[in-house]
Design an enzyme around this catalytic site. Structure first.
Site, PDB file in Angstrom:
ATOM      1  N   ASP A   1       0.793  -1.239   0.203  1.00  0.00           N
ATOM      2  CA  ASP A   1      -0.169  -0.129   0.101  1.00  0.00           C
ATOM      3  C   ASP A   1       0.758   1.367  -0.104  1.00  0.00           C
ATOM      4  O   ASP A   1       0.403   2.424   0.149  1.00  0.00           O
ATOM      5  CB  ASP A   1      -0.991  -0.120   1.229  1.00  0.00           C
TER       6      ASP A   1
ATOM      7  N   ASP B   1      -6.011  -5.279  -5.199  1.00  0.00           N
ATOM      8  CA  ASP B   1      -5.717  -3.716  -4.776  1.00  0.00           C
ATOM      9  C   ASP B   1      -4.420  -2.993  -5.391  1.00  0.00           C
ATOM     10  O   ASP B   1      -4.406  -1.727  -5.289  1.00  0.00           O
ATOM     11  CB  ASP B   1      -5.883  -3.343  -3.535  1.00  0.00           C
TER      12      ASP B   1
HETATM   13  N1  GLY Z   1      -6.919  -1.905  -0.101  1.00  0.00           N
HETATM   14  C1  GLY Z   1      -7.588  -2.382   1.129  1.00  0.00           C
HETATM   15  C2  GLY Z   1      -8.968  -2.582   0.729  1.00  0.00           C
HETATM   16  O1  GLY Z   1      -9.570  -2.173  -0.102  1.00  0.00           O
HETATM   17  O2  GLY Z   1      -9.809  -2.859   1.752  1.00  0.00           O
END
Ligand code: GLY
Length: 379
Positions: free
Chosen positions: A95, A156
């Site tokens: 992330d 993601d």
């Molecule tokens: N990137 C984590 C979520 O979308 O929960």
């Protein structure tokens, strides 16, 4: 989108009012990941994956108003992110793209803050260090030596590769972009299933690089289609296509989009897993954040696919209207979120039917697109 300009104007005014109140209440701290009973509390430190959505919203507020208060407040958060990377706080994650694109890359692009550039490049280096050489995937979570997490990535992460493309463009070093291309190709080939749904996470054999199996964390089942993951697919494949020009990534984005749109309930706001679209009577919650992400992805994608552009724009407008009318806090002055009725993690019962910080960010991004023609995204 022009047709809903009046409605979005009202929604923007309400959103800015909430941001003003939060700016006064939170100071240099960050709202938590999700609301509890409709309200955010401050989080104790710059940890986790969501903090950059707050300066991201402040940059959007500046774009919407030109008010220097927002620019200064957003730029002031660079220090929290340089500190985080310098002290190595909670960095074992893919992330880093979400975190450093909205905070530091944006501050560098807009204000040429050299500390912001240094921190964003350090974050890109850290992201590069998470590449598993055998498979070419970026490990999603945890320590690189953790056997439970080795070889695993996540849909993601498509939103995190823009940091790598930016790093290559900024430094002239092609390694970042090459890693992003290889990673994204693996997601196209394995996270995206033949029926156009997406796995939430997928494992590769760390030794051989062979693709192994999909597994969910936040979806209903390993083989179901977690709504937010599909929305990350729409926007993420589209962004990766913008950076590479690779038509297979554009095709992947279209597949994600068409499946998503075909599995929406009547008001256009997805259930938290698209499996529930088949049976709206289940009473399963909606994920307003998936809807908000999809609006931005669809609008960006529309510009690249002329034969579907009108449909994608119409659907994006319909979903955004629905968010404003039924999910935003226009009529909920008791809440300090912009958008309610999201789901963070239903299997773990976290943030269910609550607001969340990324939902707020992508809702405001969608409102910015709707009211500022020609606006360009920060990703
Ligand atoms: N990137 C984590 C979520 O979308 O929960």
């Amino acid at each position: 989108m022009t047709a809903i300009a009046d409605q979005t104007g009202t929604a923007v005014t309400a959103a800015l009012r909430t941001i003003d109140a939060n700016l006064a209440a939170f100071g240099d701290r960050y709202p938590g990941d999700t609301t509890e009973n409709g309200r955010y509390s401050p989080r104790p430190a710059n940890t986790g994956w969501t903090t950059s959505f707050w300066p991201g919203m402040l940059w959007l507020a500046h774009d919407l108003t030109g008010d220097d208060t927002y620019r200064k407040a957003a730029a002031a958060h660079v220090r929290g992110f340089t500190d985080r990377i310098d002290r190595g706080v909670d960095l074992d994650t893919h992330d880093l793209g979400f975190l450093y694109t909205l905070s530091c890359v944006t501050a560098w692009r807009r204000g040429r803050d050299p500390e912001a550039k240094r921190a964003a490049l350090a974050a890109a280096d850290h992201l590069l260090s998470r590449v598993l050489p055998s498979a070419g995937i970026i490990q999603a979570w945890g320590d690189l030596a953790d056997p439970r997490q080795q070889g695993r990535t996540i849909v993601d992460s498509l939103m995190n590769t823009p940091l790598l493309f930016w790093a290559s463009r900024t430094t002239g070093d092609p390694r970042y972009a090459a890693a992003a291309r290889r990673h994204t190709a693996q997601l196209r080939d394995h996270i995206l299933r033949p029926d156009d749904t997406t796995y939430h996470t997928f494992y590769w054999d760390p030794a051989t690089g062979e693709p192994l199996r999909g597994e969910t964390e936040q979806g209903s089942a390993d083989e179901s289609c977690w709504a937010r993951g599909q929305a990350w697919g729409i926007y993420g494949f589209t962004l990766n296509h913008q950076y590479t020009g690779d038509p297979t990534l554009l095709a992947a984005a279209v597949r994600c989009a068409d499946y998503f749109l075909a599995h929406l309930p009547a008001d256009g706001v997805a259930h938290w897993d698209l499996i529930f679209s088949k049976d709206p009577a289940t009473g399963e919650e909606r994920d307003s954040s998936a809807a908000a992400i999809a609006v931005n992805g669809l609008l960006e994608l529309a510009a690249a696919v002329p034969n579907r552009a009108d449909r994608y724009r119409a659907e994006a407008g319909r979903i955004l209207r629905s968010l404003i009318d039924g999910y935003s806090t226009l009529t909920r002055p008791d809440s300090n979120a912009l958008l309610l009725h999201g789901v963070y993690d239903k299997p773990k019962d976290v943030g269910v039917d609550e607001g969340n910080l990324w939902g707020d960010y992508f809702y405001l991004e969608a409102l910015t697109r709707a009211t500022r023609p020609g606006w360009t995204h920060p990703w």
